[in-house]
Design a protein around this motif. Sequence first.
Motif, mmCIF file in Angstrom:
data_model
loop_
_atom_site.group_PDB
_atom_site.id
_atom_site.type_symbol
_atom_site.label_atom_id
_atom_site.label_comp_id
_atom_site.label_asym_id
_atom_site.label_seq_id
_atom_site.Cartn_x
_atom_site.Cartn_y
_atom_site.Cartn_z
ATOM 1 N N PHE A 193 29.019 -4.600 2.702
ATOM 2 C CA PHE A 193 29.250 -3.404 3.526
ATOM 3 C C PHE A 193 30.666 -3.367 4.090
ATOM 4 O O PHE A 193 30.978 -2.520 4.913
ATOM 5 C CB PHE A 193 28.230 -3.353 4.672
ATOM 6 C CG PHE A 193 26.802 -3.451 4.217
ATOM 7 C CD1 PHE A 193 26.321 -2.620 3.215
ATOM 8 C CD2 PHE A 193 25.937 -4.379 4.791
ATOM 9 C CE1 PHE A 193 24.998 -2.704 2.798
ATOM 10 C CE2 PHE A 193 24.614 -4.472 4.372
ATOM 11 C CZ PHE A 193 24.144 -3.635 3.370
ATOM 12 N N LYS A 194 31.503 -4.329 3.691
ATOM 13 C CA LYS A 194 32.888 -4.426 4.175
ATOM 14 C C LYS A 194 32.937 -4.491 5.701
ATOM 15 O O LYS A 194 33.629 -3.720 6.364
ATOM 16 C CB LYS A 194 33.730 -3.263 3.657
ATOM 17 C CG LYS A 194 33.793 -3.211 2.133
ATOM 18 C CD LYS A 194 34.833 -2.191 1.675
ATOM 19 C CE LYS A 194 35.007 -2.202 0.177
ATOM 20 N NZ LYS A 194 33.844 -1.651 -0.551
ATOM 21 N N LYS A 195 32.158 -5.429 6.248
ATOM 22 C CA LYS A 195 32.093 -5.583 7.700
ATOM 23 C C LYS A 195 32.886 -6.799 8.155
ATOM 24 O O LYS A 195 33.015 -7.787 7.422
ATOM 25 C CB LYS A 195 30.631 -5.748 8.147
ATOM 26 C CG LYS A 195 29.765 -4.520 7.911
ATOM 27 C CD LYS A 195 30.206 -3.342 8.761
ATOM 28 C CE LYS A 195 29.481 -2.069 8.363
ATOM 29 N NZ LYS A 195 30.008 -0.874 9.022
ATOM 30 N N ASP A 196 33.377 -6.742 9.375
ATOM 31 C CA ASP A 196 34.071 -7.862 9.982
ATOM 32 C C ASP A 196 33.110 -9.055 10.050
ATOM 33 O O ASP A 196 31.939 -8.903 10.358
ATOM 34 C CB ASP A 196 34.513 -7.466 11.399
ATOM 35 C CG ASP A 196 35.446 -8.492 12.012
ATOM 36 O OD1 ASP A 196 36.645 -8.194 12.104
ATOM 37 O OD2 ASP A 196 34.972 -9.574 12.407
ATOM 38 N N LYS A 197 33.649 -10.249 9.791
ATOM 39 C CA LYS A 197 32.821 -11.467 9.787
ATOM 40 C C LYS A 197 32.226 -11.764 11.162
ATOM 41 O O LYS A 197 31.295 -12.554 11.285
ATOM 42 C CB LYS A 197 33.656 -12.675 9.328
ATOM 43 C CG LYS A 197 34.070 -12.601 7.868
ATOM 44 C CD LYS A 197 32.989 -13.166 6.954
ATOM 45 C CE LYS A 197 33.460 -13.198 5.515
ATOM 46 N NZ LYS A 197 32.339 -13.273 4.575
ATOM 47 N N GLY A 198 32.798 -11.153 12.188
ATOM 48 C CA GLY A 198 32.283 -11.382 13.539
ATOM 49 C C GLY A 198 31.075 -10.545 13.899
ATOM 50 O O GLY A 198 30.492 -10.708 14.973
#
Lengths: 406, 159
Positions: free
Chosen positions: A47-52
């Motif tokens: 989903f191309k989300k930030d790893k945080g």
Amino acid sequence: MKRREFIKKAALSSFATVIGTEIVFGSRLMKGVIPLAMQDPDPFALFKKDKGMIVLNDKPWNIEARAHLLDDKVTPNSSMFIRNNGKVPEELVASEWTLTIDGESVKTKKTYTLADLKSKFQHHTYQLAVECGGNGRKEFDPPAKGNQWGVGAIHCASWTGVRLRDLLKDAGIKSDAVYIGFHAADVHLSGDNKKEPISRGCPMSKALQDETILAFKMNGENIPEIHGHPLRLVAGGWPASVSGKWVNRISIRNKVHDGNKMDGKSYRVPCKPVAPGEKVKDEDMCIIESMPVKSLITYPRSGAMLSKGKTLRIRGHAWAGELEVAKMEYSIDFGSTWNTCSIEKPVNRLAWQHFAAEIKFPKIGYYEVWARATDSNGEAQPMILPGWNPKGYLNNSCHRIALKVK
Amino acid sequence: MEGDTHKKKLVNRMVRLLQLVVVLLFVVIGSLIFFVNSNSMNSSSKPAEIISATEVVNDGDLDKIENGVHVRTGLLDAEGMMTVVNNCTNCHSAKLITQNRMSAEQWNETIKWMQETQNLWDLGANQEIIVKYLTTNYPYKKKGRRPILTDIDWYDLED
């Protein structure tokens, strides 16, 4: 039988290997549609989300941001929370997509292709604050059932589309219309195709607002699949469940829409306040409309240690459902005294507003910075949990970050 | 959509690759078994060995327990766990279960709701086992009206 089972298992593990290989070599895959059906186990890449981001649930996908990831004025996809009620549709082909306007109160049932929508109606772009009704649920005691959202089920992206009003008027609205209800392409978790995972809506007054749009672009690009490509209803300031994803039909109803998750206790709170843990009958639950006033400190991230004498510049966003934020304050002494923050006007109605302040700390030690917004009706965020409700909605208690001055 | 043709091509390629991999897999396993058995005098036990070997490997993967946790679902290994795995993780993730800390009454109500609206089957005697597992291993914790801030990741703020 056992042999067949073995073949099946061997085939499954090989399939994973093959997909792995294809992703490594397949630049082709990146250009095309992401095969969501394959349920890649790495949601951050998928989903191309930030790893945080925090994964609350992987079936269905429910992922939230942390406060500091929401620092941008316009939320990028990488920090946008995901809340799904069902399975993501496997076939999302924009060129074949249609939207039907029907229902008891439509004058003429009409079906539009996506191309029709884009060419026949005027485009509008708005930044819209979209918050999950259950944002903050994890703090309720007694606990409320469902995904235990912290603070990060809110985003304010820029949405481009056509006004729902223009479409409804094109099809014709009968005088007895009271509500609209959306229908979408997602699949019920049980796989039962007679059930809709979610089919909610809003009263005509909300449906006819300038800012209630059927969006085909988010932040200037095609909407990511997980956020509703190719067509999403966006109704800022109301529980995010009104902003239906993958919408293919909108019904103009002559009664309050009765789709899935409109009924029972879903997205409803007690019509009259109740004591924590009290039993509430379904008929005593009322549908949530505008979300309450709320704010988030997005800088610095909680846990900052700074040296004595240094000025800390905090910033963040505040929003107030259908209303505007009129005042923004912070406290560093657990709410004993409050200081004013600067607060910008919203870019457009229903967009979140940006605040900032400079803080000097009197001595070394542990501090909490609390943020409190007040809406244009004079209602402020509470410092402790607001009214308990069975499903744990509408927690707008003030955001807190921890700091140390050394 | 252009991506759709790509997707179809991709799927076709993967199916072909898959077939290749399965064939290769059988060749490798077959030759391994042949090799192992060629060193053994008892050739009549071949089929039995194939089945038991694969069973051990696959069951071991699916229901592996590490440090008291069921690896595939993340559920705590305790009495009733497999009943929960088999009845409660088909439609939704175990993460939805372990996020929630509820009383037996609330769990029973939730099960009833899932049966009425989510196509959950009648759990029979398993319902008690499931609810006991959940309330024992994921007990309700009192939080009060506002918990203190925990899990703070301290860092030096450079500005």
